[in-house]
Design an enzyme around this catalytic site. Structure first.
Site, PDB file in Angstrom:
ATOM      1  N   HIS A  32      54.396  64.339  92.933  1.00  0.00           N
ATOM      2  CA  HIS A  32      54.104  62.936  92.608  1.00  0.00           C
ATOM      3  C   HIS A  32      54.880  61.980  93.514  1.00  0.00           C
ATOM      4  O   HIS A  32      54.298  61.075  94.133  1.00  0.00           O
ATOM      5  CB  HIS A  32      54.469  62.667  91.141  1.00  0.00           C
ATOM      6  CG  HIS A  32      54.212  61.261  90.699  1.00  0.00           C
ATOM      7  ND1 HIS A  32      53.051  60.868  90.088  1.00  0.00           N
ATOM      8  CD2 HIS A  32      54.976  60.132  90.788  1.00  0.00           C
ATOM      9  CE1 HIS A  32      53.104  59.580  89.818  1.00  0.00           C
ATOM     10  NE2 HIS A  32      54.268  59.108  90.245  1.00  0.00           N
ATOM     11  N   GLU A  33      56.176  62.204  93.615  1.00  0.00           N
ATOM     12  CA  GLU A  33      57.002  61.310  94.423  1.00  0.00           C
ATOM     13  C   GLU A  33      56.722  61.483  95.917  1.00  0.00           C
ATOM     14  O   GLU A  33      56.803  60.514  96.678  1.00  0.00           O
ATOM     15  CB  GLU A  33      58.489  61.556  94.132  1.00  0.00           C
ATOM     16  CG  GLU A  33      58.898  61.330  92.688  1.00  0.00           C
ATOM     17  CD  GLU A  33      58.553  59.945  92.167  1.00  0.00           C
ATOM     18  OE1 GLU A  33      58.426  58.996  92.980  1.00  0.00           O
ATOM     19  OE2 GLU A  33      58.376  59.804  90.941  1.00  0.00           O
ATOM     20  N   HIS A  63      53.973  59.118  96.884  1.00  0.00           N
ATOM     21  CA  HIS A  63      54.488  57.768  97.156  1.00  0.00           C
ATOM     22  C   HIS A  63      55.165  57.717  98.524  1.00  0.00           C
ATOM     23  O   HIS A  63      54.939  56.787  99.321  1.00  0.00           O
ATOM     24  CB  HIS A  63      55.508  57.370  96.084  1.00  0.00           C
ATOM     25  CG  HIS A  63      54.937  57.155  94.726  1.00  0.00           C
ATOM     26  ND1 HIS A  63      53.778  56.439  94.495  1.00  0.00           N
ATOM     27  CD2 HIS A  63      55.372  57.553  93.499  1.00  0.00           C
ATOM     28  CE1 HIS A  63      53.542  56.404  93.199  1.00  0.00           C
ATOM     29  NE2 HIS A  63      54.479  57.074  92.579  1.00  0.00           N
TER      30      HIS A  63
END
Length: 380
Positions: free
Chosen positions: A33-34, A37
């Site tokens: 997920h990170e 980003h």
């Protein structure tokens, strides 16, 4: 003493049997997920100050040549990417005074000085990477193991069940469920399992003719593959080998990707359906778990084999991605909501409105976290 050490550190014990699988599952999902980003943010020319797995005190880390601090922190329940210009881990809008503390070079690469599309792309990349992770996992599993499917036939009808009351008979074949065509018995189960109490229209093929009936599935407690007690909506029909004619399906690489995308779409749909019904009180609260329940499931999955642990990662990844897209600050969906408003009114949302929304959203998120913790420990 030996008994205590065995209970903690054996493969059946808490540390190796539950804690390690839980941390592995959560770390993979959070990291992906990170990383979404981070990668899209860097591609958009945004500076990154920190990439963290976990919160709180740093346990270990290093700084790369771009000045990004990569670190592992003490509280492993999440993570964050801190961009240049972010005043905290939630990427909340800095005040004008805080922006003045940045150098000219920092302002050029600061997150909040970028065009809306770059900010939106960076934010949405986290949940999208979660969905991509699920697609990749399903692709590998379908390629390596294939799967069994059965014809959507009715072999038996349980007495006094919704199916019996609707007039479904042994030998009937499901054609569609609420307008969705079905090809396998698994399709029928998928379309029914999350709709307890709803009136569903079934088209059945009987003696060469289509017959339309309606039935309202009812909840039944079953045991899933991990040994958990779950409540699933059923109409009371049974398939068997004679009529279902189960067959093993193998996939080409392209076919595996297509099947994985379809299956991920189904999981996303069921997740949204569950949350929608949960909000209006139509789902059992015990079906919603937090870290304690996830840890228990991770331990059980690890005992069944690595492929089960990977499947849990895929399902949890969808859940994390979906929840992050909810339009609630400080979740990713909350940021996207603000960017949408900004695009419409052609100026940033006021600091006061932003602060009020963040406080309300944070309170809602904390209440939700408290609820699932309570559910895990005492509620169910």
């Amino acid at each position: 003493m030996n008994e205590i050490l065995h209970a903690l550190f054996s493969t059946e014990g808490f540390v190796l049997g539950t804690l390690v699988p839980f941390l592995f599952v959560l770390t993979v999902v959070v990291f992906v997920h990170e990383m979404g980003h981070y990668l899209v943010g860097r591609w958009c020319g945004i500076g990154v100050k920190a990439f963290s797995i976990g919160f709180g005190p740093e346990l270990l880390g290093f700084s790369d040549s771009h000045g990004t601090r990569w670190k592992l922190c003490a509280i492993p329940l999440g993570g964050y990417v801190k961009f240049v210009g972010d005043m905290n881990a939630t990427s909340s809008q800095p005040t004008s005074e805080e922006m003045e503390t940045l150098t000219e070079e920092e302002r050029k690469v600061a997150f909040h000085t970028q065009p809306i599309w770059k900010r939106a792309a960076t934010v949405v990349a986290g949940p999208l990477f979660n969905f991509l992770l699920t697609i990749v996992v399903f692709t590998v599993l379908f390629s390596a193991y294939g799967r069994y499917v059965a014809e959507p036939m009715v072999a038996e009808v349980t007495a006094d069940s919704p199916a019996a009351k609707a007039g479904i008979l042994p030998g009937d074949r499901f054609v569609s469920v609420d307008g969705s065509k079905v090809e396998t018995f698994g399709d029928v189960q998928r379309l029914v399992s999350g709709r307890a109490g709803d009136t569903i229209t079934f088209v059945m093929l009987r003696d060469g003719k289509e017959v339309t009936v309606t039935a309202a599935p009812r909840l039944m407690e079953q045991e899933d593959a991990l040994g958990n007690k779950v409540k699933v909506a059923v109409i009371g029909v049974v398939n068997n080998k004679e009529l279902g004619q189960p067959r093993f399906v193998t996939y080409t690489p392209v076919g595996a990707v297509a099947a994985a995308v379809e299956e991920t779409g189904h999981v996303i749909q069921r997740t949204g359906q569950f949350l929608q019904r949960f909000v209006v009180g139509r789902e059992d609260k015990c079906q919603l778990g937090g870290p304690v329940k996830i840890a228990d499931m991770a331990g059980k999955a690890a005992k069944l084999g690595f492929e089960w642990l990977v499947q849990l990662i895929a399902l949890l990844s969808v859940g994390i991605g979906f929840l992050n897209l909810l339009p609630i600050p400080p979740l990713d969906g909350g940021h996207l909501l603000f960017y949408g408003v900004e695009a419409v009114i052609r100026r940033p949302v006021s600091d006061r409105m932003m602060e009020m929304a963040y406080r309300a959203g944070l309170l809602l998120v904390l209440c939700f976290m408290g609820f699932v913790f309570w559910n895990d420990l005492f509620g169910c």
